[in-house]
Scaffold this motif. Structure first.
Motif, short mmCIF file in Angstrom:
data_model
loop_
_atom_site.label_atom_id
_atom_site.label_comp_id
_atom_site.label_asym_id
_atom_site.label_seq_id
_atom_site.Cartn_x
_atom_site.Cartn_y
_atom_site.Cartn_z
N GLY A 10 0.86 -1.19 0.00
CA GLY A 10 0.00 0.00 0.00
C GLY A 10 0.89 1.24 0.00
N MET A 14 -0.20 6.32 4.52
CA MET A 14 0.57 5.66 5.57
C MET A 14 1.74 4.87 5.00
SD MET A 14 -0.81 6.74 8.24
CE MET A 14 0.06 5.84 9.49
N GLY A 15 1.47 4.11 3.93
CA GLY A 15 2.51 3.25 3.35
C GLY A 15 3.72 4.06 2.90
N LYS A 32 4.80 -1.54 -2.50
CA LYS A 32 3.89 -2.19 -3.48
C LYS A 32 2.51 -1.57 -3.45
CE LYS A 32 1.99 -6.70 -4.73
NZ LYS A 32 0.62 -6.26 -4.93
N VAL A 34 -1.31 -1.40 -6.25
CA VAL A 34 -1.99 -2.21 -7.26
C VAL A 34 -1.82 -1.69 -8.70
CG1 VAL A 34 -3.70 -3.20 -5.70
CG2 VAL A 34 -4.16 -0.98 -6.75
N ARG A 41 2.73 7.60 -7.40
CA ARG A 41 2.24 8.62 -6.47
C ARG A 41 2.90 8.44 -5.10
NH1 ARG A 41 -3.87 8.49 -4.60
NH2 ARG A 41 -2.89 6.88 -3.37
N ALA A 90 -2.61 -1.33 3.53
CA ALA A 90 -3.55 -1.27 2.40
C ALA A 90 -4.93 -0.87 2.94
CB ALA A 90 -3.58 -2.61 1.69
N VAL A 96 -9.62 -7.87 2.45
CA VAL A 96 -8.44 -7.41 1.70
C VAL A 96 -7.17 -7.79 2.46
CG1 VAL A 96 -7.18 -5.38 0.85
CG2 VAL A 96 -9.68 -5.51 0.58
N LYS A 97 -7.18 -7.53 3.77
CA LYS A 97 -5.96 -7.79 4.54
C LYS A 97 -5.70 -9.29 4.64
CE LYS A 97 -5.92 -3.49 7.25
NZ LYS A 97 -5.07 -2.60 6.46
N ASN A 117 -0.63 -2.39 9.74
CA ASN A 117 -0.82 -1.04 10.29
C ASN A 117 -2.31 -0.76 10.51
OD1 ASN A 117 0.07 1.67 10.92
ND2 ASN A 117 -0.74 2.31 8.95
N THR A 118 -3.12 -1.81 10.58
CA THR A 118 -4.56 -1.59 10.74
C THR A 118 -4.87 -0.63 11.88
OG1 THR A 118 -6.70 -2.62 11.11
CG2 THR A 118 -4.83 -3.67 12.20
N1 LIG Z 1 -4.70 7.53 7.44
C1 LIG Z 1 -4.54 7.41 8.75
O1 LIG Z 1 -4.67 8.36 9.51
C2 LIG Z 1 -4.16 6.07 9.33
C3 LIG Z 1 -3.50 6.03 10.56
C4 LIG Z 1 -3.11 4.79 11.07
C5 LIG Z 1 -3.43 3.64 10.36
N2 LIG Z 1 -4.10 3.71 9.16
C6 LIG Z 1 -4.36 2.45 8.46
O2 LIG Z 1 -3.37 2.29 7.45
C7 LIG Z 1 -3.93 1.62 6.31
C8 LIG Z 1 -3.73 2.49 5.09
O3 LIG Z 1 -4.32 3.75 5.29
P1 LIG Z 1 -4.02 4.99 4.33
O4 LIG Z 1 -4.63 6.18 5.00
O5 LIG Z 1 -2.61 4.99 3.95
O6 LIG Z 1 -4.92 4.60 3.07
P2 LIG Z 1 -4.75 5.10 1.55
O7 LIG Z 1 -6.08 4.94 0.93
O8 LIG Z 1 -4.07 6.44 1.51
O9 LIG Z 1 -3.73 4.04 0.94
C9 LIG Z 1 -4.03 2.67 0.81
C10 LIG Z 1 -3.29 2.17 -0.43
O10 LIG Z 1 -3.32 0.75 -0.41
C11 LIG Z 1 -3.45 0.33 -1.75
N3 LIG Z 1 -3.94 -1.06 -1.80
C12 LIG Z 1 -5.19 -1.51 -1.62
N4 LIG Z 1 -5.21 -2.87 -1.76
C13 LIG Z 1 -3.94 -3.26 -2.04
C14 LIG Z 1 -3.32 -4.51 -2.29
N5 LIG Z 1 -4.02 -5.64 -2.31
N6 LIG Z 1 -2.00 -4.53 -2.53
C15 LIG Z 1 -1.28 -3.39 -2.53
N7 LIG Z 1 -1.82 -2.17 -2.30
C16 LIG Z 1 -3.14 -2.11 -2.06
C17 LIG Z 1 -4.42 1.33 -2.36
O11 LIG Z 1 -4.38 1.33 -3.77
C18 LIG Z 1 -3.93 2.63 -1.73
O12 LIG Z 1 -2.97 3.28 -2.55
C19 LIG Z 1 -5.39 1.34 6.68
O13 LIG Z 1 -5.48 0.06 7.22
C20 LIG Z 1 -5.69 2.41 7.72
O14 LIG Z 1 -6.73 2.03 8.57
C21 LIG Z 1 -4.45 4.90 8.61
#
Ligand SMILES: NC(=O)c1ccc[n+]([C@@H]2O[C@H](COP(=O)([O-])OP(=O)(O)OC[C@H]3O[C@@H](n4cnc5c(N)ncnc54)[C@H](O)[C@@H]3O)[C@@H](O)[C@H]2O)c1
Length: 414
Positions: A10, A14-15, A32, A34, A41, A90, A96-97, A117-118
Protein backbone atom coordinates in the motif's frame (compact mmCIF):
# COMPACT_ATOMS: atom_id res chain seq x y z
CA UNK A 1 18.35 -6.12 15.35
CA UNK A 2 19.38 -5.29 11.86
CA UNK A 3 17.02 -5.88 9.03
CA UNK A 4 18.18 -5.44 5.48
CA UNK A 5 15.09 -5.71 3.38
CA UNK A 6 11.50 -4.84 4.04
CA UNK A 7 8.38 -4.47 1.97
CA UNK A 8 5.43 -2.16 2.47
CA UNK A 9 2.03 -3.04 1.01
CA UNK A 10 0.00 0.00 0.00
CA UNK A 11 1.69 3.19 -1.22
CA UNK A 12 -0.96 5.55 0.18
CA UNK A 13 -0.65 8.13 2.94
CA UNK A 14 0.57 5.66 5.57
CA UNK A 15 2.51 3.25 3.35
CA UNK A 16 4.64 6.01 1.81
CA UNK A 17 5.39 7.48 5.25
CA UNK A 18 6.38 4.05 6.60
CA UNK A 19 8.59 3.44 3.55
CA UNK A 20 10.36 6.73 4.25
CA UNK A 21 10.91 5.79 7.92
CA UNK A 22 12.35 2.39 7.01
CA UNK A 23 14.62 3.75 4.29
CA UNK A 24 15.87 6.54 6.55
CA UNK A 25 17.10 3.77 8.88
CA UNK A 26 19.07 2.21 6.02
CA UNK A 27 16.59 -0.54 5.15
CA UNK A 28 15.92 -1.43 1.51
CA UNK A 29 12.20 -1.14 0.87
CA UNK A 30 9.87 -2.53 -1.77
CA UNK A 31 6.79 -0.32 -1.91
CA UNK A 32 3.89 -2.19 -3.48
CA UNK A 33 0.55 -0.98 -4.74
CA UNK A 34 -1.99 -2.21 -7.26
CA UNK A 35 -1.14 0.05 -10.23
CA UNK A 36 1.91 1.85 -11.64
CA UNK A 37 0.14 5.14 -11.14
CA UNK A 38 -0.42 4.52 -7.42
CA UNK A 39 3.14 3.29 -6.97
CA UNK A 40 4.43 6.46 -8.68
CA UNK A 41 2.24 8.62 -6.47
CA UNK A 42 3.62 6.86 -3.38
CA UNK A 43 7.23 7.27 -4.54
CA UNK A 44 6.63 10.95 -5.29
CA UNK A 45 5.33 11.29 -1.74
CA UNK A 46 8.45 9.70 -0.29
CA UNK A 47 10.54 12.04 -2.44
CA UNK A 48 8.62 15.04 -1.06
CA UNK A 49 9.40 13.87 2.49
CA UNK A 50 13.11 13.70 1.69
CA UNK A 51 13.00 17.06 -0.12
CA UNK A 52 11.55 18.64 2.98
CA UNK A 53 14.41 17.23 5.07
CA UNK A 54 16.90 18.73 2.64
CA UNK A 55 15.08 22.07 2.84
CA UNK A 56 15.26 21.97 6.63
CA UNK A 57 18.96 21.06 6.34
CA UNK A 58 18.46 17.78 8.21
CA UNK A 59 19.99 15.93 5.24
CA UNK A 60 22.21 16.95 2.35
CA UNK A 61 20.87 16.46 -1.18
CA UNK A 62 23.29 13.55 -1.69
CA UNK A 63 22.20 11.82 1.53
CA UNK A 64 18.54 12.28 0.66
CA UNK A 65 19.05 10.90 -2.86
CA UNK A 66 20.91 7.90 -1.48
CA UNK A 67 18.16 7.09 1.04
CA UNK A 68 15.41 7.69 -1.50
CA UNK A 69 17.20 5.21 -3.76
CA UNK A 70 16.59 2.54 -1.09
CA UNK A 71 12.85 2.61 -1.91
CA UNK A 72 11.80 0.72 -5.03
CA UNK A 73 8.24 0.74 -6.31
CA UNK A 74 6.52 -2.42 -7.52
CA UNK A 75 3.15 -3.84 -8.46
CA UNK A 76 4.28 -7.44 -8.03
CA UNK A 77 5.48 -9.71 -5.24
CA UNK A 78 8.90 -10.16 -6.88
CA UNK A 79 11.62 -9.82 -4.27
CA UNK A 80 9.35 -10.60 -1.30
CA UNK A 81 11.19 -13.93 -0.87
CA UNK A 82 14.13 -11.89 0.53
CA UNK A 83 12.11 -9.68 2.89
CA UNK A 84 12.84 -9.78 6.63
CA UNK A 85 9.72 -7.75 7.36
CA UNK A 86 6.53 -6.71 5.60
CA UNK A 87 4.34 -3.89 6.87
CA UNK A 88 0.89 -3.88 5.35
CA UNK A 89 -0.87 -0.49 4.99
CA UNK A 90 -3.55 -1.27 2.40
CA UNK A 91 -7.32 -0.86 2.66
CA UNK A 92 -9.00 -1.14 6.05
CA UNK A 93 -11.08 -4.19 5.10
CA UNK A 94 -10.61 -7.56 6.72
CA UNK A 95 -11.09 -9.53 3.46
CA UNK A 96 -8.44 -7.41 1.70
CA UNK A 97 -5.96 -7.79 4.54
CA UNK A 98 -6.55 -11.53 4.94
CA UNK A 99 -6.01 -12.05 1.20
CA UNK A 100 -2.75 -10.05 1.37
CA UNK A 101 -1.52 -11.99 4.43
CA UNK A 102 -2.34 -15.32 2.77
CA UNK A 103 -0.14 -14.31 -0.16
CA UNK A 104 2.62 -12.97 2.09
CA UNK A 105 2.65 -16.19 4.09
CA UNK A 106 3.13 -18.15 0.87
CA UNK A 107 5.84 -15.90 -0.59
CA UNK A 108 7.91 -14.56 2.30
CA UNK A 109 10.67 -16.54 4.01
CA UNK A 110 9.68 -18.29 7.27
CA UNK A 111 11.80 -15.85 9.28
CA UNK A 112 9.86 -12.80 8.03
CA UNK A 113 7.67 -10.89 10.45
CA UNK A 114 4.36 -9.83 8.91
CA UNK A 115 3.05 -6.61 10.45
CA UNK A 116 -0.19 -4.73 9.84
CA UNK A 117 -0.82 -1.04 10.29
CA UNK A 118 -4.56 -1.59 10.74
CA UNK A 119 -6.33 1.12 12.75
CA UNK A 120 -9.04 -1.10 14.13
CA UNK A 121 -9.18 -4.62 12.68
CA UNK A 122 -8.31 -7.69 14.70
CA UNK A 123 -4.64 -8.69 14.57
CA UNK A 124 -5.68 -12.21 15.60
CA UNK A 125 -8.11 -12.43 12.67
CA UNK A 126 -5.46 -11.21 10.22
CA UNK A 127 -2.95 -13.68 11.69
CA UNK A 128 -5.48 -16.50 11.29
CA UNK A 129 -5.15 -16.15 7.49
CA UNK A 130 -1.54 -17.35 7.76
CA UNK A 131 0.25 -20.50 8.92
CA UNK A 132 2.52 -18.31 11.05
CA UNK A 133 0.22 -16.32 13.38
CA UNK A 134 3.11 -16.25 15.86
CA UNK A 135 4.92 -13.92 13.43
CA UNK A 136 1.97 -11.61 12.77
CA UNK A 137 1.84 -8.40 14.81
CA UNK A 138 0.11 -5.02 14.74
CA UNK A 139 2.40 -2.03 14.22
CA UNK A 140 0.07 0.94 14.36
CA UNK A 141 1.85 4.05 13.11
CA UNK A 142 0.18 7.43 13.46
CA UNK A 143 -0.48 9.90 10.68
CA UNK A 144 1.84 11.30 9.31
CA UNK A 145 3.96 8.21 9.89
CA UNK A 146 7.19 9.97 8.90
CA UNK A 147 6.87 12.48 11.74
CA UNK A 148 4.65 10.98 14.46
CA UNK A 149 6.77 9.15 17.02
CA UNK A 150 4.32 6.68 18.51
CA UNK A 151 3.85 3.13 17.27
CA UNK A 152 1.35 0.91 19.08
CA UNK A 153 2.72 -2.64 19.01
CA UNK A 154 -0.20 -5.03 19.24
CA UNK A 155 0.10 -8.80 19.59
CA UNK A 156 -2.73 -11.05 18.43
CA UNK A 157 -3.66 -14.02 20.62
CA UNK A 158 -1.11 -16.26 18.90
CA UNK A 159 1.70 -13.73 18.39
CA UNK A 160 4.87 -14.95 20.07
CA UNK A 161 6.63 -12.90 22.73
CA UNK A 162 9.72 -13.05 20.52
CA UNK A 163 7.86 -11.30 17.68
CA UNK A 164 6.49 -8.64 20.03
CA UNK A 165 9.94 -7.88 21.43
CA UNK A 166 11.39 -7.89 17.93
CA UNK A 167 8.80 -5.33 16.77
CA UNK A 168 9.45 -3.17 19.85
CA UNK A 169 13.19 -3.27 19.16
CA UNK A 170 12.62 -2.41 15.50
CA UNK A 171 10.55 0.65 16.47
CA UNK A 172 13.42 1.86 18.62
CA UNK A 173 15.85 1.34 15.72
CA UNK A 174 13.50 3.41 13.58
CA UNK A 175 13.66 6.15 16.26
CA UNK A 176 10.02 5.66 17.12
CA UNK A 177 8.42 5.27 20.53
CA UNK A 178 6.78 1.87 20.86
CA UNK A 179 3.98 1.20 23.32
CA UNK A 180 2.72 -2.34 23.77
CA UNK A 181 -1.06 -2.54 23.66
CA UNK A 182 -3.04 -5.77 24.00
CA UNK A 183 -5.56 -6.26 21.24
CA UNK A 184 -8.82 -4.45 21.94
CA UNK A 185 -11.16 -2.28 19.84
CA UNK A 186 -9.51 1.07 19.07
CA UNK A 187 -6.24 -0.18 20.61
CA UNK A 188 -5.18 2.53 23.08
CA UNK A 189 -5.01 6.02 21.59
CA UNK A 190 -8.23 5.89 19.55
CA UNK A 191 -10.02 4.13 22.36
CA UNK A 192 -9.12 7.02 24.70
CA UNK A 193 -9.66 9.81 22.18
CA UNK A 194 -13.16 8.90 21.13
CA UNK A 195 -14.98 9.20 24.49
CA UNK A 196 -13.42 12.68 24.71
CA UNK A 197 -14.39 13.65 21.14
CA UNK A 198 -17.88 12.24 21.63
CA UNK A 199 -18.36 14.15 24.87
CA UNK A 200 -17.35 17.37 23.10
CA UNK A 201 -20.20 16.70 20.66
CA UNK A 202 -22.64 16.20 23.52
CA UNK A 203 -21.46 19.40 25.19
CA UNK A 204 -22.12 21.21 21.91
CA UNK A 205 -25.48 19.52 21.44
CA UNK A 206 -26.71 20.33 24.92
CA UNK A 207 -25.66 23.97 24.56
CA UNK A 208 -22.92 23.92 27.21
CA UNK A 209 -20.53 25.77 24.86
CA UNK A 210 -19.81 26.45 21.19
CA UNK A 211 -17.33 24.41 19.13
CA UNK A 212 -14.93 27.34 19.18
CA UNK A 213 -15.17 27.66 23.00
CA UNK A 214 -14.67 23.93 23.54
CA UNK A 215 -11.66 23.87 21.22
CA UNK A 216 -10.14 26.85 23.02
CA UNK A 217 -10.69 25.34 26.49
CA UNK A 218 -9.01 22.10 25.42
CA UNK A 219 -6.01 23.84 23.85
CA UNK A 220 -5.55 25.88 27.04
CA UNK A 221 -5.63 22.55 28.86
CA UNK A 222 -2.58 21.32 26.91
CA UNK A 223 -3.81 19.52 23.81
CA UNK A 224 -2.37 20.64 20.48
CA UNK A 225 -5.82 21.23 18.99
CA UNK A 226 -9.44 21.06 20.04
CA UNK A 227 -11.78 18.15 19.26
CA UNK A 228 -13.69 19.99 16.52
CA UNK A 229 -10.52 20.95 14.69
CA UNK A 230 -9.47 17.31 14.96
CA UNK A 231 -12.85 16.10 13.64
CA UNK A 232 -12.46 18.37 10.61
CA UNK A 233 -8.87 17.32 10.03
CA UNK A 234 -9.43 13.59 10.38
CA UNK A 235 -12.66 13.57 8.39
CA UNK A 236 -16.16 13.49 9.88
CA UNK A 237 -16.98 10.24 8.04
CA UNK A 238 -13.87 8.44 9.36
CA UNK A 239 -14.67 9.61 12.91
CA UNK A 240 -18.34 8.62 12.62
CA UNK A 241 -17.35 5.09 11.55
CA UNK A 242 -14.86 4.71 14.39
CA UNK A 243 -17.36 6.11 16.90
CA UNK A 244 -20.08 3.72 15.75
CA UNK A 245 -17.65 0.80 15.76
CA UNK A 246 -16.47 1.51 19.32
CA UNK A 247 -20.09 1.83 20.44
CA UNK A 248 -20.88 -1.64 19.07
CA UNK A 249 -17.84 -3.00 20.94
CA UNK A 250 -17.99 -1.21 24.30
CA UNK A 251 -21.68 -0.32 24.64
CA UNK A 252 -23.36 2.68 26.34
CA UNK A 253 -20.14 4.44 27.38
CA UNK A 254 -19.61 5.17 23.67
CA UNK A 255 -23.22 6.05 22.71
CA UNK A 256 -22.56 8.35 19.72
CA UNK A 257 -23.87 11.92 19.68
CA UNK A 258 -26.34 12.35 16.82
CA UNK A 259 -24.63 15.36 15.25
CA UNK A 260 -21.69 13.46 13.79
CA UNK A 261 -23.93 11.09 11.85
CA UNK A 262 -25.98 14.04 10.53
CA UNK A 263 -22.87 15.85 9.36
CA UNK A 264 -21.69 12.71 7.59
CA UNK A 265 -25.07 12.09 5.91
CA UNK A 266 -25.07 15.71 4.72
CA UNK A 267 -21.53 15.48 3.32
CA UNK A 268 -20.08 18.03 5.73
CA UNK A 269 -16.92 15.97 6.05
CA UNK A 270 -14.40 18.54 7.30
CA UNK A 271 -11.32 19.78 5.46
CA UNK A 272 -11.64 17.28 2.62
CA UNK A 273 -15.13 18.52 1.63
CA UNK A 274 -14.44 22.20 2.37
CA UNK A 275 -16.53 22.39 5.55
CA UNK A 276 -17.28 20.45 8.72
CA UNK A 277 -17.66 22.24 12.02
CA UNK A 278 -15.72 25.10 10.46
CA UNK A 279 -15.43 26.39 6.90
CA UNK A 280 -12.16 25.48 5.18
CA UNK A 281 -11.72 27.63 2.12
CA UNK A 282 -10.03 25.50 -0.55
CA UNK A 283 -9.59 22.66 1.96
CA UNK A 284 -6.69 24.55 3.54
CA UNK A 285 -6.11 23.87 7.25
CA UNK A 286 -6.53 26.77 9.65
CA UNK A 287 -3.46 28.40 11.11
CA UNK A 288 -3.09 27.99 14.86
CA UNK A 289 -4.29 31.46 15.84
CA UNK A 290 -6.62 32.08 12.93
CA UNK A 291 -10.21 32.95 13.75
CA UNK A 292 -12.39 30.10 12.61
CA UNK A 293 -15.53 30.62 10.65
CA UNK A 294 -18.35 28.39 11.88
CA UNK A 295 -20.07 26.38 9.17
CA UNK A 296 -23.73 27.56 8.87
CA UNK A 297 -24.79 24.11 7.64
CA UNK A 298 -23.32 22.56 10.80
CA UNK A 299 -25.39 25.05 12.85
CA UNK A 300 -28.55 23.91 11.05
CA UNK A 301 -27.67 20.25 11.63
CA UNK A 302 -26.97 21.01 15.28
CA UNK A 303 -30.59 22.16 15.67
CA UNK A 304 -31.74 18.97 13.96
CA UNK A 305 -29.54 16.86 16.26
CA UNK A 306 -31.07 18.58 19.27
CA UNK A 307 -34.57 17.69 18.03
CA UNK A 308 -33.60 14.03 17.47
CA UNK A 309 -31.60 13.40 20.58
CA UNK A 310 -32.51 15.25 23.73
CA UNK A 311 -29.63 14.51 26.04
CA UNK A 312 -29.71 15.56 29.67
CA UNK A 313 -27.99 18.87 30.40
CA UNK A 314 -25.32 19.56 32.92
CA UNK A 315 -26.20 22.34 35.36
CA UNK A 316 -22.58 23.40 35.49
CA UNK A 317 -20.79 25.79 33.15
CA UNK A 318 -18.57 24.01 30.64
CA UNK A 319 -14.99 23.29 31.60
CA UNK A 320 -12.35 21.09 29.96
CA UNK A 321 -12.72 18.37 32.60
CA UNK A 322 -16.12 17.48 31.19
CA UNK A 323 -14.35 16.15 28.07
CA UNK A 324 -11.08 15.07 29.70
CA UNK A 325 -12.66 12.91 32.42
CA UNK A 326 -14.19 10.41 29.95
CA UNK A 327 -10.69 10.05 28.43
CA UNK A 328 -9.14 9.41 31.82
CA UNK A 329 -11.97 7.06 32.80
CA UNK A 330 -11.43 5.04 29.61
CA UNK A 331 -7.73 4.81 30.45
CA UNK A 332 -8.70 3.22 33.77
CA UNK A 333 -10.95 0.75 31.92
CA UNK A 334 -7.94 -0.12 29.74
CA UNK A 335 -5.81 -0.60 32.87
CA UNK A 336 -8.57 -2.71 34.41
CA UNK A 337 -8.42 -4.97 31.34
CA UNK A 338 -4.59 -5.01 31.44
CA UNK A 339 -4.51 -3.69 27.89
CA UNK A 340 -1.61 -1.39 28.72
CA UNK A 341 0.80 -0.62 31.54
CA UNK A 342 0.04 2.52 33.53
CA UNK A 343 3.51 3.91 32.74
CA UNK A 344 2.78 3.77 29.00
CA UNK A 345 -0.51 5.71 28.94
CA UNK A 346 1.03 9.19 29.21
CA UNK A 347 3.72 8.24 26.73
CA UNK A 348 1.13 7.10 24.19
CA UNK A 349 -1.05 10.20 24.60
CA UNK A 350 1.96 12.49 24.43
CA UNK A 351 3.49 10.96 21.30
CA UNK A 352 0.30 9.74 19.60
CA UNK A 353 -1.76 12.91 19.98
CA UNK A 354 0.58 15.58 21.24
CA UNK A 355 -0.74 16.03 24.79
CA UNK A 356 1.77 18.28 26.48
CA UNK A 357 0.73 17.07 29.96
CA UNK A 358 0.32 13.41 30.80
CA UNK A 359 -3.28 12.21 31.08
CA UNK A 360 -2.63 10.11 34.19
CA UNK A 361 -0.38 12.82 35.61
CA UNK A 362 -3.25 15.32 35.37
CA UNK A 363 -5.53 12.86 37.19
CA UNK A 364 -2.88 12.31 39.86
CA UNK A 365 -2.59 16.07 40.36
CA UNK A 366 -6.36 16.44 40.78
CA UNK A 367 -6.52 13.31 42.94
CA UNK A 368 -8.24 10.02 42.08
CA UNK A 369 -10.97 10.66 44.64
CA UNK A 370 -11.78 13.99 42.96
CA UNK A 371 -11.88 12.31 39.51
CA UNK A 372 -14.19 9.58 40.80
CA UNK A 373 -16.53 12.00 42.49
CA UNK A 374 -16.68 14.24 39.38
CA UNK A 375 -17.40 11.22 37.18
CA UNK A 376 -20.18 10.20 39.55
CA UNK A 377 -21.63 13.72 39.49
CA UNK A 378 -21.59 13.76 35.70
CA UNK A 379 -22.99 10.24 35.58
CA UNK A 380 -25.90 11.43 37.75
CA UNK A 381 -26.53 14.38 35.41
CA UNK A 382 -25.61 12.99 32.00
CA UNK A 383 -25.77 9.21 32.23
CA UNK A 384 -23.79 6.11 31.35
CA UNK A 385 -21.03 7.81 29.36
CA UNK A 386 -19.51 8.72 32.71
CA UNK A 387 -19.85 5.39 34.55
CA UNK A 388 -16.54 5.08 36.45
CA UNK A 389 -14.51 1.89 36.11
CA UNK A 390 -14.33 -0.35 39.15
CA UNK A 391 -10.58 -0.09 38.80
CA UNK A 392 -10.75 3.63 39.57
CA UNK A 393 -12.97 2.88 42.58
CA UNK A 394 -10.38 0.35 43.71
CA UNK A 395 -7.57 2.91 43.44
CA UNK A 396 -9.58 5.37 45.52
CA UNK A 397 -10.42 2.73 48.15
CA UNK A 398 -6.75 1.77 48.34
CA UNK A 399 -5.86 5.40 49.02
CA UNK A 400 -3.55 5.47 46.02
CA UNK A 401 -2.25 8.86 44.87
CA UNK A 402 0.16 7.98 42.14
CA UNK A 403 0.32 5.22 39.52
CA UNK A 404 4.03 4.79 40.17
CA UNK A 405 3.06 3.27 43.56
CA UNK A 406 1.63 0.33 41.61
CA UNK A 407 4.95 -0.45 39.93
CA UNK A 408 6.55 -0.96 43.31
CA UNK A 409 3.67 -3.04 44.55
CA UNK A 410 3.64 -6.86 44.31
CA UNK A 411 0.12 -6.63 42.86
CA UNK A 412 1.11 -4.28 40.03
CA UNK A 413 -1.43 -4.06 37.21
CA UNK A 414 0.67 -5.89 34.68
N1 LIG B 1 -4.70 7.53 7.44
C1 LIG B 1 -4.54 7.41 8.75
O1 LIG B 1 -4.67 8.36 9.51
C2 LIG B 1 -4.16 6.07 9.33
C3 LIG B 1 -3.50 6.03 10.56
C4 LIG B 1 -3.11 4.79 11.07
C5 LIG B 1 -3.43 3.64 10.36
N2 LIG B 1 -4.10 3.71 9.16
C6 LIG B 1 -4.36 2.45 8.46
O2 LIG B 1 -3.37 2.29 7.45
C7 LIG B 1 -3.93 1.62 6.31
C8 LIG B 1 -3.73 2.49 5.09
O3 LIG B 1 -4.32 3.75 5.29
P1 LIG B 1 -4.02 4.99 4.33
O4 LIG B 1 -4.63 6.18 5.00
O5 LIG B 1 -2.61 4.99 3.95
O6 LIG B 1 -4.92 4.60 3.07
P2 LIG B 1 -4.75 5.10 1.55
O7 LIG B 1 -6.08 4.94 0.93
O8 LIG B 1 -4.07 6.44 1.51
O9 LIG B 1 -3.73 4.04 0.94
C9 LIG B 1 -4.03 2.67 0.81
C10 LIG B 1 -3.29 2.17 -0.43
O10 LIG B 1 -3.32 0.75 -0.41
C11 LIG B 1 -3.45 0.33 -1.75
N3 LIG B 1 -3.94 -1.06 -1.80
C12 LIG B 1 -5.19 -1.51 -1.62
N4 LIG B 1 -5.21 -2.87 -1.76
C13 LIG B 1 -3.94 -3.26 -2.04
C14 LIG B 1 -3.32 -4.51 -2.29
N5 LIG B 1 -4.02 -5.64 -2.31
N6 LIG B 1 -2.00 -4.53 -2.53
C15 LIG B 1 -1.28 -3.39 -2.53
N7 LIG B 1 -1.82 -2.17 -2.30
C16 LIG B 1 -3.14 -2.11 -2.06
C17 LIG B 1 -4.42 1.33 -2.36
O11 LIG B 1 -4.38 1.33 -3.77
C18 LIG B 1 -3.93 2.63 -1.73
O12 LIG B 1 -2.97 3.28 -2.55
C19 LIG B 1 -5.39 1.34 6.68
O13 LIG B 1 -5.48 0.06 7.22
C20 LIG B 1 -5.69 2.41 7.72
O14 LIG B 1 -6.73 2.03 8.57
C21 LIG B 1 -4.45 4.90 8.61
Amino acid sequence: MKIQRAAVIGAGAMGSGIAQVLSAAGVEVLLKDVSDELVERGLANVKRMYDSRVKKEILTRAEADYLLGMVKGTTSYDGFAEADLVIEAALEQIEVKQQIFRELDRLCPPRAVLATNTSALSISEIGAATRRPEKVVGMHFFNPAQTMKLVEVIPGVKTSEETVQWAIGLCRDLRKIPVRVEECPGFLVNRLLFPYMNEALYALQDGAATAEEIDRAVVEFGLPMGPFTLFDMTGIDVCAHVNNFLHTQYGPRFEPARLLQLLMENKQLGQKSGAGFFVHAGGVPHGKDEVRQANPEAARLLEEARRHQKPARSQRPFDAYRVMLPMFNEATYALQEKVVQAGDVDLAMQWGCGMSRGLLTIAEEKGFAWCLSELENYQGELGERFRPSWYLRKLVRAGLHDFSELQRSPVAVS
